[in-house]
Design a protein around this motif. Structure first.
Motif, mmCIF file in Angstrom:
data_model
loop_
_atom_site.group_PDB
_atom_site.id
_atom_site.type_symbol
_atom_site.label_atom_id
_atom_site.label_comp_id
_atom_site.label_asym_id
_atom_site.label_seq_id
_atom_site.Cartn_x
_atom_site.Cartn_y
_atom_site.Cartn_z
ATOM 1 N N ILE A 141 0.952 -1.291 0.015
ATOM 2 C CA ILE A 141 0.042 0.112 -0.016
ATOM 3 C C ILE A 141 0.996 1.323 -0.107
ATOM 4 O O ILE A 141 0.565 2.306 -0.647
ATOM 5 C CB ILE A 141 -0.887 0.054 1.260
ATOM 6 C CG1 ILE A 141 -1.919 -1.283 1.137
ATOM 7 C CG2 ILE A 141 -1.534 1.306 1.330
ATOM 8 C CD1 ILE A 141 -2.865 -1.418 2.332
ATOM 9 N N ASN A 142 1.804 1.205 0.760
ATOM 10 C CA ASN A 142 2.908 2.540 1.016
ATOM 11 C C ASN A 142 3.577 2.662 -0.333
ATOM 12 O O ASN A 142 3.598 4.003 -1.001
ATOM 13 C CB ASN A 142 3.740 2.216 1.958
ATOM 14 C CG ASN A 142 3.040 2.257 3.506
ATOM 15 O OD1 ASN A 142 2.119 2.841 3.530
ATOM 16 N ND2 ASN A 142 3.913 1.789 4.453
ATOM 17 N N ARG A 143 3.785 1.700 -1.021
ATOM 18 C CA ARG A 143 4.467 1.812 -2.345
ATOM 19 C C ARG A 143 3.826 2.481 -3.365
ATOM 20 O O ARG A 143 4.269 3.265 -4.226
ATOM 21 C CB ARG A 143 4.953 0.495 -2.964
ATOM 22 C CG ARG A 143 6.132 0.645 -3.935
ATOM 23 C CD ARG A 143 6.867 -0.772 -4.108
ATOM 24 N NE ARG A 143 5.810 -1.938 -4.322
ATOM 25 C CZ ARG A 143 5.753 -2.825 -3.717
ATOM 26 N NH1 ARG A 143 6.444 -2.933 -2.342
ATOM 27 N NH2 ARG A 143 5.007 -3.912 -4.001
ATOM 28 N N ARG A 144 2.211 2.383 -3.174
ATOM 29 C CA ARG A 144 1.384 2.738 -4.343
ATOM 30 C C ARG A 144 0.893 3.932 -3.874
ATOM 31 O O ARG A 144 -0.541 4.341 -4.570
ATOM 32 C CB ARG A 144 0.735 1.564 -4.882
ATOM 33 C CG ARG A 144 1.325 0.634 -5.587
ATOM 34 C CD ARG A 144 1.701 1.144 -6.913
ATOM 35 N NE ARG A 144 0.593 1.541 -7.842
ATOM 36 C CZ ARG A 144 0.954 2.502 -8.869
ATOM 37 N NH1 ARG A 144 1.885 3.016 -9.098
ATOM 38 N NH2 ARG A 144 -0.352 2.719 -9.635
ATOM 39 N N SER A 145 1.257 4.596 -2.624
ATOM 40 C CA SER A 145 0.291 5.799 -2.198
ATOM 41 C C SER A 145 1.225 7.147 -2.282
ATOM 42 O O SER A 145 2.233 7.046 -2.484
ATOM 43 C CB SER A 145 0.246 5.385 -0.630
ATOM 44 O OG SER A 145 -0.625 4.378 -0.383
ATOM 45 N N VAL A 146 0.420 8.084 -2.301
ATOM 46 C CA VAL A 146 1.020 9.694 -2.533
ATOM 47 C C VAL A 146 1.882 9.690 -1.025
ATOM 48 O O VAL A 146 1.749 9.026 -0.140
ATOM 49 C CB VAL A 146 0.174 10.577 -2.550
ATOM 50 C CG1 VAL A 146 -0.321 10.309 -3.990
ATOM 51 C CG2 VAL A 146 -0.849 10.711 -1.581
ATOM 52 N N PRO A 147 2.756 10.620 -0.826
ATOM 53 C CA PRO A 147 3.363 11.025 0.483
ATOM 54 C C PRO A 147 2.281 11.162 1.563
ATOM 55 O O PRO A 147 1.338 11.874 1.546
ATOM 56 C CB PRO A 147 4.141 12.050 0.341
ATOM 57 C CG PRO A 147 4.601 12.323 -1.100
ATOM 58 C CD PRO A 147 3.426 11.583 -1.875
ATOM 59 N N PHE A 148 2.522 10.452 2.563
ATOM 60 C CA PHE A 148 1.594 10.398 3.839
ATOM 61 C C PHE A 148 2.033 10.775 5.148
ATOM 62 O O PHE A 148 1.580 10.806 6.041
ATOM 63 C CB PHE A 148 0.910 9.015 4.012
ATOM 64 C CG PHE A 148 1.878 7.710 4.113
ATOM 65 C CD1 PHE A 148 2.146 7.561 5.443
ATOM 66 C CD2 PHE A 148 2.509 7.376 3.026
ATOM 67 C CE1 PHE A 148 3.353 6.517 5.649
ATOM 68 C CE2 PHE A 148 3.280 6.090 3.064
ATOM 69 C CZ PHE A 148 3.651 5.838 4.362
ATOM 70 N N GLU A 149 3.496 10.995 5.249
ATOM 71 C CA GLU A 149 3.976 11.422 6.677
ATOM 72 C C GLU A 149 5.006 12.445 6.186
ATOM 73 O O GLU A 149 5.618 12.902 4.976
ATOM 74 C CB GLU A 149 4.789 10.363 7.102
ATOM 75 C CG GLU A 149 5.817 9.678 6.133
ATOM 76 C CD GLU A 149 6.505 8.524 6.928
ATOM 77 O OE1 GLU A 149 6.417 8.435 8.141
ATOM 78 O OE2 GLU A 149 7.224 7.866 6.366
ATOM 79 N N ASN A 150 5.366 13.442 7.085
ATOM 80 C CA ASN A 150 6.189 14.543 7.037
ATOM 81 C C ASN A 150 5.441 15.610 6.121
ATOM 82 O O ASN A 150 6.451 16.143 5.225
ATOM 83 C CB ASN A 150 7.682 14.147 6.590
ATOM 84 C CG ASN A 150 8.370 13.210 7.418
ATOM 85 O OD1 ASN A 150 8.291 13.139 8.674
ATOM 86 N ND2 ASN A 150 8.826 11.960 6.898
ATOM 87 N N LEU A 151 4.565 15.686 6.089
ATOM 88 C CA LEU A 151 3.803 16.775 5.196
ATOM 89 C C LEU A 151 3.717 18.245 5.985
ATOM 90 O O LEU A 151 3.922 18.252 7.319
ATOM 91 C CB LEU A 151 2.453 16.299 5.118
ATOM 92 C CG LEU A 151 2.010 14.922 4.482
ATOM 93 C CD1 LEU A 151 0.629 14.378 4.605
ATOM 94 C CD2 LEU A 151 2.383 14.992 3.262
ATOM 95 N N GLN A 152 3.740 19.089 5.327
ATOM 96 C CA GLN A 152 4.076 20.367 5.666
ATOM 97 C C GLN A 152 2.534 20.854 6.356
ATOM 98 O O GLN A 152 1.447 20.290 6.051
ATOM 99 C CB GLN A 152 4.125 21.429 4.447
ATOM 100 C CG GLN A 152 5.422 21.295 3.939
ATOM 101 C CD GLN A 152 6.629 21.423 4.533
ATOM 102 O OE1 GLN A 152 6.433 22.504 5.302
ATOM 103 N NE2 GLN A 152 7.585 20.763 4.518
ATOM 104 N N GLY A 153 2.741 21.609 7.207
ATOM 105 C CA GLY A 153 1.531 22.081 8.169
ATOM 106 C C GLY A 153 1.421 21.369 9.426
ATOM 107 O O GLY A 153 1.679 19.868 9.432
#
Length: 471
Positions: free
Chosen positions: A454-466
């Motif tokens: 799942i992680n490999r085919r997902s957009v970034p989901f951690e260390n996001l701005q805000g």
């Protein structure tokens, strides 16, 4: 009429009470059913994090609890088609959720401490993953129509964008297919406005999608063909003639995909035509089992086909396609729609469970999918439709699973899929109901590396701005 009430089932303590009351039911499916029933919303930060995600297609119905005109941040062109819940304080195993927008829902997808999460009342419930956009979404036909408006999320093709069950006399009362097409056109944010997709365009995009899937190491690709009912003719063709042309053309393509076809229940000889043309699985979507409610909810289907024919022709279709390949959808929850639905959870569950047993014992797989209470439908215009009690969905899905166990020798297998174009959707249960998740989670059928896939085919989901934006 209103359909936005979330009273009595909105705080986390109530959700936890269901986890305690039904310890044998996967808590992941309980949460999923609540999310589908009440909808969910996206913070500004979550919308920003959705950049590059598989965008919602509005391929058939809107599945939203508010009209598109109320989506002031352009949510209809920004939110993902579906998303995955996992981990968090409850240690949730992954489940995939179809996006159903409602700003009135207690559930908010947000960015907290640099991570995508699902929250309620300021409390983090799970982590969230948004699927990446497939490669073919970047391509367009010569006339400028994006490929993804022909084939949505690598699988779904709405061939005829409208339905000839017109008006109050014939339209299914839960359905917003015609209104959804109108709001898409009015928004001016969708390129494809013609109600019918050409055979050549569909075949071209199908081959491109299958090619992309092979690049990802997927197995045999499959497509779901759907569209509105043709009561008389369309482009001079009957319903059978019209859809058969598409089925044959897709099946004869180089990829030879598996084809699932959604259509009205039809006599054996017509069903045999679809099978010969290349259909592998057929969905005679019945919507509701109870005869009285079938006639109220589906007036066009009741008048033109009738409950008895619908049930008999589903059984006949098993002789054509084989056990497990006839898979009617049920809009679970309309059993309790006002003013004519069942008034108690017990009555509603008993009725639909009896229907599920009748069908499964005959090799038919019923697919209970959550009613979304779209505001432009007849049901929501004619009466206030509060949320269906979560208890109904829990009990009905548990009964479905018990019946699946009883008749599983003649039912399709869950957990046997090879990774397809979008692994997070292929390896998990269906996005629009919890029946498949129930099997996968209860029997521990998820692969050991499911989170990695799942992680490999997902957009970034951690260390996001805000920072946190939960209020």
């Amino acid at each position: 009429m209103g359909n936005i009430s979330t009273a009595n089932e909105s705080d986390p303590e109530v959700l936890e009470s269901y986890f305690t009351k039904y310890p044998d039911v996967p808590k992941e499916t309980i949460l999923k059913q609540h999310l589908l029933s009440l909808g969910h919303w996206f913070s500004d930060a979550a919308l920003e994090a959705a950049a590059g995600a598989l965008v919602k297609s509005y391929r058939l119905f809107s599945y939203d609890l508010v009209p598109m005109s109320e989506l002031k941040r352009g949510e209809h062109r920004r939110v993902p088609e579906h998303f995955v819940l996992l981990n968090g304080p409850y240690g949730m195993r992954p489940v995939s959720i179809q996006t159903s927008l409602s700003p009135y829902s207690p559930y908010l997808i947000d960015v907290v401490d640099g991570r995508l999460v699902l929250t309620t009342e300021g409390r983090v419930l799970t982590e969230v993953r948004f699927p990446k956009t497939p490669d073919y979404y970047a391509k367009s036909l010569p006339d400028g129509t994006p490929y993804h408006e022909i084939v949505a999320f690598g699988a779904f093709i709405t061939i005829f964008r409208n339905c000839q069950y017109w008006g109050a006399r014939e339209e299914c009362k839960f359905c917003d297919i015609n209104e959804n097409a109108r709001q898409m056109k009015l928004s001016r944010d969708f390129t494809l406005t013609a109600p019918v997709k050409s055979v050549a365009d569909v075949v071209r995009v199908c081959e491109e999608v299958a090619s992309d899937a092979r690049k990802h190491g997927a197995g045999t690709h499959g497509f779901v063909l759907s569209g509105g009912t043709i009561t008389k003719t369309l482009h001079g063709k009957t319903e059978a003639d019209f859809y058969e042309e598409y089925i044959r053309a897709i099946k004869e393509g180089a990829s030879k995909p598996r084809i699932t076809f959604e259509v009205n229940a039809r006599p054996r000889e017509e069903v045999a035509r679809y099978k010969a043309a290349g259909v592998d699985n057929i969905h005679f979507n019945m919507e509701v089992w109870d005869r009285r409610l079938f006639e109220w909810i589906n007036p066009g289907k009741a008048e033109r086909i009738g409950w008895d024919n619908w049930v008999r022709w589903m059984c006949d279709a098993v002789e054509v396609f084989g056990p497990g390949a006839v898979q009617p959808s049920f809009v679970s929850g309309v059993e309790m729609a006002r003013p004519h639905g069942f008034q108690s959870v017990a009555e509603a569950v008993k009725s639909s469970s009896a229907g599920f047993e009748y069908l499964m014992s005959r090799g038919i797989l019923p697919r209970p999918q959550q009613w979304r209470r779209e505001p432009s439908t007849a049901l929501c215009k004619e009466a206030e439709q509060p949320p269906v009690p979560l208890e109904f969905y829990i009990q009905l899905t548990r009964n479905w699973y018990e019946l699946y166990q009883k008749y599983r020798a003649i039912m399709p297998r869950f957990g046997a899929r090879k990774p397809n174009h979008l692994p997070e959707r292929s390896l998990l249960g269906p996005v629009h109901g919890a029946y498949g998740d129930y099997v996968l989670l209860s029997e521990n059928l998820l692969s050991d590396d499911i989170e990695e896939q799942i992680n490999r085919r997902s957009v970034p989901f951690e260390n996001l701005q805000g920072g946190a934006s939960v209020s």
